[in-house]
Design a protein around this motif. Sequence first.
Motif, PDB file in Angstrom:
ATOM      1  N   PRO A 297       0.897  -1.352   0.113  1.00 24.99           N
ATOM      2  CA  PRO A 297       0.051   0.077   0.001  1.00 24.99           C
ATOM      3  C   PRO A 297       0.721   1.214  -0.011  1.00 24.99           C
ATOM      4  CG  PRO A 297      -0.841  -1.335   1.589  1.00 24.99           C
ATOM      5  CD  PRO A 297       0.372  -2.014   1.266  1.00 24.99           C
ATOM      6  N   ALA A 298       2.254   1.295   0.549  1.00 24.86           N
ATOM      7  CA  ALA A 298       2.866   2.529   0.647  1.00 24.86           C
ATOM      8  C   ALA A 298       3.444   2.609  -0.790  1.00 24.86           C
ATOM      9  CB  ALA A 298       3.898   2.099   1.440  1.00 24.86           C
ATOM     10  N   SER A 299       3.227   1.487  -1.866  1.00 22.02           N
ATOM     11  CA  SER A 299       3.888   1.722  -3.077  1.00 22.02           C
ATOM     12  C   SER A 299       5.473   1.801  -2.877  1.00 22.02           C
ATOM     13  CB  SER A 299       3.542   3.133  -3.943  1.00 22.02           C
ATOM     14  OG  SER A 299       2.167   3.170  -4.243  1.00 22.02           O
ATOM     15  N   MET A 300       5.851   1.156  -1.998  1.00 21.28           N
ATOM     16  CA  MET A 300       7.522   1.147  -1.553  1.00 21.28           C
ATOM     17  C   MET A 300       8.099   2.632  -1.589  1.00 21.28           C
ATOM     18  SD  MET A 300       8.636  -2.096  -4.015  1.00 21.28           S
ATOM     19  CE  MET A 300      10.138  -2.289  -3.258  1.00 21.28           C
ATOM     20  N   HIS A 301       7.351   3.474  -1.245  1.00 23.36           N
ATOM     21  CA  HIS A 301       7.587   4.569  -1.166  1.00 23.36           C
ATOM     22  C   HIS A 301       8.568   5.072  -2.704  1.00 23.36           C
ATOM     23  CE1 HIS A 301       6.864   4.279   2.887  1.00 23.36           C
ATOM     24  NE2 HIS A 301       7.927   3.299   3.170  1.00 23.36           N
ATOM     25  N   ALA A 302       7.792   4.478  -3.584  1.00 25.38           N
ATOM     26  CA  ALA A 302       8.761   4.577  -4.784  1.00 25.38           C
ATOM     27  C   ALA A 302       8.859   6.134  -5.241  1.00 25.38           C
ATOM     28  CB  ALA A 302       8.400   3.803  -5.900  1.00 25.38           C
ATOM     29  N   GLU A 303      10.146   6.508  -6.022  1.00 28.24           N
ATOM     30  CA  GLU A 303       9.950   7.699  -6.627  1.00 28.24           C
ATOM     31  C   GLU A 303      10.996   7.513  -8.013  1.00 28.24           C
ATOM     32  OE1 GLU A 303      11.370  11.173  -4.612  1.00 28.24           O
ATOM     33  OE2 GLU A 303      10.754  10.516  -2.867  1.00 28.24           O
ATOM     34  N   THR A 304      10.702   8.320  -8.929  1.00 28.52           N
ATOM     35  CA  THR A 304      11.543   8.327 -10.160  1.00 28.52           C
ATOM     36  C   THR A 304      12.216   9.565  -9.758  1.00 28.52           C
ATOM     37  OG1 THR A 304      10.228   7.242 -11.767  1.00 28.52           O
ATOM     38  CG2 THR A 304      11.876   8.903 -12.459  1.00 28.52           C
ATOM     39  N   VAL A 305      13.756   9.486  -9.956  1.00 27.49           N
ATOM     40  CA  VAL A 305      14.630  10.431  -9.527  1.00 27.49           C
ATOM     41  C   VAL A 305      15.662  10.820 -10.748  1.00 27.49           C
ATOM     42  CG1 VAL A 305      16.548  11.329  -8.055  1.00 27.49           C
ATOM     43  CG2 VAL A 305      14.766   9.654  -7.295  1.00 27.49           C
ATOM     44  N   ASN A 306      16.034  11.996 -11.156  1.00 29.74           N
ATOM     45  CA  ASN A 306      16.920  12.563 -12.120  1.00 29.74           C
ATOM     46  C   ASN A 306      18.291  11.927 -11.591  1.00 29.74           C
ATOM     47  OD1 ASN A 306      18.573  13.504 -13.806  1.00 29.74           O
ATOM     48  ND2 ASN A 306      18.095  15.744 -13.335  1.00 29.74           N
ATOM     49  N   GLY A 307      18.727  10.859 -12.441  1.00 33.79           N
ATOM     50  CA  GLY A 307      19.794  10.246 -12.040  1.00 33.79           C
ATOM     51  C   GLY A 307      21.227  11.050 -12.570  1.00 33.79           C
ATOM     52  N   THR A 308      20.908  12.115 -13.252  1.00 38.00           N
ATOM     53  CA  THR A 308      22.063  12.721 -13.851  1.00 38.00           C
ATOM     54  C   THR A 308      22.542  13.881 -12.970  1.00 38.00           C
ATOM     55  OG1 THR A 308      20.723  14.376 -15.038  1.00 38.00           O
ATOM     56  CG2 THR A 308      21.166  12.681 -16.339  1.00 38.00           C
ATOM     57  N   ASN A 309      21.851  14.216 -11.781  1.00 36.09           N
ATOM     58  CA  ASN A 309      22.143  14.980 -10.542  1.00 36.09           C
ATOM     59  C   ASN A 309      22.308  14.402  -9.646  1.00 36.09           C
ATOM     60  OD1 ASN A 309      22.313  17.114  -8.854  1.00 36.09           O
ATOM     61  ND2 ASN A 309      20.284  18.058  -9.256  1.00 36.09           N
ATOM     62  N   PRO A 310      23.790  14.344  -9.189  1.00 33.16           N
ATOM     63  CA  PRO A 310      23.956  13.409  -7.703  1.00 33.16           C
ATOM     64  C   PRO A 310      23.457  14.426  -6.542  1.00 33.16           C
ATOM     65  CG  PRO A 310      25.803  14.754  -8.722  1.00 33.16           C
ATOM     66  CD  PRO A 310      24.661  15.071  -9.547  1.00 33.16           C
ATOM     67  N   LEU A 311      23.076  15.330  -6.784  1.00 36.62           N
ATOM     68  CA  LEU A 311      22.267  15.915  -5.466  1.00 36.62           C
ATOM     69  C   LEU A 311      21.103  15.522  -5.194  1.00 36.62           C
ATOM     70  CD1 LEU A 311      23.740  19.708  -5.919  1.00 36.62           C
ATOM     71  CD2 LEU A 311      24.459  17.826  -4.378  1.00 36.62           C
ATOM     72  N   ALA A 312      20.314  15.382  -6.541  1.00 32.95           N
ATOM     73  CA  ALA A 312      18.854  14.954  -6.331  1.00 32.95           C
ATOM     74  C   ALA A 312      18.876  13.465  -5.973  1.00 32.95           C
ATOM     75  CB  ALA A 312      18.078  15.069  -7.903  1.00 32.95           C
ATOM     76  N   VAL A 313      19.931  12.479  -6.360  1.00 31.61           N
ATOM     77  CA  VAL A 313      20.031  11.261  -5.974  1.00 31.61           C
ATOM     78  C   VAL A 313      20.237  11.123  -4.622  1.00 31.61           C
ATOM     79  CG1 VAL A 313      21.018   9.138  -6.365  1.00 31.61           C
ATOM     80  CG2 VAL A 313      20.866  10.567  -8.256  1.00 31.61           C
ATOM     81  N   ALA A 314      21.111  12.115  -4.212  1.00 26.29           N
ATOM     82  CA  ALA A 314      21.512  11.999  -2.568  1.00 26.29           C
ATOM     83  C   ALA A 314      20.187  12.291  -1.863  1.00 26.29           C
ATOM     84  CB  ALA A 314      22.887  12.909  -2.441  1.00 26.29           C
ATOM     85  N   ASP A 315      19.734  13.181  -2.141  1.00 23.07           N
ATOM     86  CA  ASP A 315      18.356  13.942  -1.722  1.00 23.07           C
ATOM     87  C   ASP A 315      17.467  12.767  -1.432  1.00 23.07           C
ATOM     88  OD1 ASP A 315      16.199  15.709  -0.665  1.00 23.07           O
ATOM     89  OD2 ASP A 315      15.401  14.665  -2.663  1.00 23.07           O
ATOM     90  N   ALA A 316      17.182  11.938  -2.525  1.00 22.81           N
ATOM     91  CA  ALA A 316      16.143  10.858  -2.532  1.00 22.81           C
ATOM     92  C   ALA A 316      16.706   9.661  -1.606  1.00 22.81           C
ATOM     93  CB  ALA A 316      15.920  10.346  -3.939  1.00 22.81           C
ATOM     94  N   VAL A 317      17.854   9.418  -1.619  1.00 26.25           N
ATOM     95  CA  VAL A 317      18.540   8.399  -1.039  1.00 26.25           C
ATOM     96  C   VAL A 317      18.586   8.574   0.458  1.00 26.25           C
ATOM     97  CG1 VAL A 317      20.440   6.801  -0.395  1.00 26.25           C
ATOM     98  CG2 VAL A 317      19.810   7.387  -2.901  1.00 26.25           C
ATOM     99  N   ALA A 318      18.813   9.630   0.762  1.00 24.84           N
ATOM    100  CA  ALA A 318      18.777  10.128   2.173  1.00 24.84           C
ATOM    101  C   ALA A 318      17.287  10.136   2.844  1.00 24.84           C
ATOM    102  CB  ALA A 318      19.312  11.527   2.441  1.00 24.84           C
ATOM    103  N   ARG A 319      16.537  10.314   1.963  1.00 21.67           N
ATOM    104  CA  ARG A 319      15.011  10.444   2.406  1.00 21.67           C
ATOM    105  C   ARG A 319      14.636   9.005   2.665  1.00 21.67           C
ATOM    106  NH1 ARG A 319      11.640  12.006  -0.906  1.00 21.67           N
ATOM    107  NH2 ARG A 319      12.972  12.743  -2.574  1.00 21.67           N
ATOM    108  N   LYS A 320      14.897   8.148   1.763  1.00 19.30           N
ATOM    109  CA  LYS A 320      14.624   6.688   1.649  1.00 19.30           C
ATOM    110  C   LYS A 320      15.361   5.872   2.946  1.00 19.30           C
ATOM    111  CE  LYS A 320      11.994   7.819  -1.517  1.00 19.30           C
ATOM    112  NZ  LYS A 320      10.576   8.263  -1.300  1.00 19.30           N
ATOM    113  N   ARG A 321      16.406   6.403   3.140  1.00 17.81           N
ATOM    114  CA  ARG A 321      17.421   5.844   4.106  1.00 17.81           C
ATOM    115  C   ARG A 321      16.684   6.134   5.613  1.00 17.81           C
ATOM    116  NH1 ARG A 321      21.587   6.641   7.940  1.00 17.81           N
ATOM    117  NH2 ARG A 321      23.140   4.904   7.920  1.00 17.81           N
ATOM    118  N   ALA A 322      16.264   7.212   5.722  1.00 11.88           N
ATOM    119  CA  ALA A 322      15.711   7.503   6.880  1.00 11.88           C
ATOM    120  C   ALA A 322      14.195   6.608   7.162  1.00 11.88           C
ATOM    121  CB  ALA A 322      15.187   9.038   6.916  1.00 11.88           C
TER     122      ALA A 322
END
Lengths: 819, 79
Positions: A297-322
């Motif tokens: 039901p949480a859709s695995m907290h899924a997101e599509t992220v712009n992988g060409t921007n390391p800052l966008a990826v870091a932001d998403a990974v940090a939120r998922k990690r938490a």
Amino acid sequence: MPKEIIVDPDLMRQKATLAFAEIPVNAYATPFAEERARRGDAALREILRHMLIIRAFESMLASFKATGSYAGISFNYKGPAHLSIGQEGAAVGAALALKPEDHIFGSHRSHGEFIAKGLSTIAQLDEPALNAIMAEHQDGGLLRSVQQHIGGEGKALAENFLLFGLLAEIFMRANGFNGGMGGSMHAFFPPFGAFPNNAIVGGSAGIATGAALRKKLSGSGGITVANSGDGSTGCGPVWEAMNFAAMAQLDTLWGDKKGGLPVLFFFNNNFYAMGGQTIGETMGWDRLSRIGAAINPASMHAETVNGTNPLAVADAVARKRALLLEGKGPALLDVECYRISGHSTTDTNVYRSREEMQLWEAHDPIVLFERALLDEGVLTEDSLAAMRDTVAAQIKAITSAAVDPAAAPIVDVRADPTLIGRLMFSNAEIPVPETPAPLLAAPETSARIRQNAKKARFGLSESGEKLSAMRAITLRDGLFESVLHHMVNDPSLIAYGEECREWGGAFGVYRGLSDILPYDRLFNSPISEAAIVATAVGHALEGGRSLVELMYGDFIGRAGDEIFNQMAKWQSMSAGALKVPVVLRCSIGSKYGAQHSQDWSALVAHIPGLKVLYPATPYDAKGLLASALSSEDPVVFFESQRLYDVVEQFRTEGVPTDYYRIPMGEPDIKRVGSDVTILTIGPSLYSAIAAAEQLETHHGLSAEIIDARSLVPFNYDTVLESVKKTGRILLVSEASERGSFAMTLSANIARFAFGDLKAAPRVLGSPNWIVPGAEMETTYFPQVEDILDVVTGEFFPEKRSNRRGVRDWNDLDLARRAL
Amino acid sequence: MDIPLLMPQLGNETTEAELTEWLKAVGDAVTEGEQILVVTTTKLSMEIEAPASGTIKEIVVPEGDLAEIGATLAIISTE
């Protein structure tokens, strides 16, 4: 089937519409100035430098593959090069948000992830910690090579250690991170948090899930990351892993261990699965992140992220990690990043247009990030040029050393022909476990244990009558007693499989354990054989011990890769650095026909890296399972469903109540004789014993019966000694004959005992057709009569009588007819 | 009327089972369908229901003993 969760028909019949948790696409919108203020200029420059290191490293390999040289260094690199040029933003961005205790598991295209994670760990650990790691690995051998041939101080030394250890591994050198046994697609270095990369697409999904389970249970902290590509979303085992990670019981039933698994499924989505285009051609998801909605039901907290921007990826990974650390896992990220380089160096881009590749040039993560840093004044043109020069010099120094056998010695198999062989198994065992594990109830309160306590330990009465399975310890009970001892005394061991909890396994081996073991030690898995085995492997690689069950050996096919490539390989592919203490129990069926009654022991025995056991008596089953559960090596443990209720008939002292182990690999003489040796595998022991009695009574022949008990390893000494005495050997097994393990034994015995044999060894197995249903089964599995026919008809023609068995056929003719 | 509680057939290869736990004692009132006994075979444990409403008049086979399929385990009095 927990009774506390009611499936309420009133609830199920209510009209409703399913809603899915929303899945953001490209949600990152943090202003650069904010990132700059938070991270600081030096950190931003490091992000660029890390991406440049990956680009330079991969370009070096590309150059070797394309031209045979790089920066004036000539070298013929023979191995694979699945490069990640264009995907640096994803790798470095993810690593930026990960801590040293987080563990990544990769794919065949993971050089970049490995380098990024290593550089991130080096940046976060202090120098004494780094020095300790480097000094410990290979007893400091790799470190000395780096110091002598490349140099560097402090963290620069650690970076050289990282890059050289990786490149030496890719070049399959002795001081590569994995002793040259892994290579490009399997390089890893756990002390930096980089766990095995995997040449099988999606192979890391289940392994990272199992590792996350271990992290959760051990409380070691951190998360695991399953790195794979977009193409892996077409692989069943990846779906099995995601579902396993999202099992509802983790929240509904796991008591004080409640909470989802801390695993992040990180899809490096470069839009192409080799040459198949996942968007628009081979997959139906449109955007990869949509698959999260299918899982929970949480859709695995899924997101599509712009992988060409390391800052966008870091932001998403940090939120998922938490989220994962809060127990809300699993999570999924679809990280879109275009692969500029080909799938491999033989890729000529016939599947994509030049126009498309040109469009993506403007989205090169390094070009974009350089421009951002230059535009914002974080970097000057001069400092950028200097950074590029430094990186180029670093990669050149690493490469010069890696191609130099003095710095990176070749693995000299010619000088030591069994070198690789000795890496297959550790042959190590843990001590008898004696750490009390938390239990729901004392074992003696279990009805099963009280019932067993009343049973006779030997299965024959004083008058020689066989006792019923209710009155004497059975093979099932023997297995139970070893499992009980390990489960109660080793908290690192967990057991699971289909119906393993309340049902006690489909055949009741674990019956009673659910009364005393909490869910986090014994649970029902989904019907996901691939995930069962892969998670067991991951749990073991992360430091746990795993006991898992496939209800029927016939389901091995459902877990083929996981057994053959994962469970079997990581001990040797890590040159012994990793251990895989997994016991895979497989029952071999009967009565249920062609897809539920096959002895596939030869399939697993064929695969290097697996130990294979198949006991046939309660005493052997208990002692061998104790050895398997103590083994640091992976073991496949076969059990015949027809033997679960057998009582001990050979060892008059009975099955010991106390814990004991029987060494793996030792066949056992079950009946002494002098005229013919009959070597049996599994339940054929009992047919052979009955046949031996008839041979004695009716034909005056004395048969020696040896029970193989163990297929891998196998000590031939006992059998060769027997053949020296008898000169004749019949091997009986219930596997279909062609390619069976009995055939392997037979071929070796013919060779090792050639001088002692009076006749060629004879294999009596099942025919090479389907196992028929219950009514016809005795025409299929070798029967007493079939054994008598072979012994009297072929070994002792003077004793020949009318054929009694059904095998009235010509083997040569059958072979010609594909039978 | 006295109604016997019999050991049921528990799969076609089972000949006897253990009486693991009596959930009722002599003199207890039982309702038809109520679980009154746990029996165990080599493979599984299962709960046995009262065949009729009444009172447990006699427990024939004590807890912990084995009994064959069809054996009388207890008597329920419906009076």
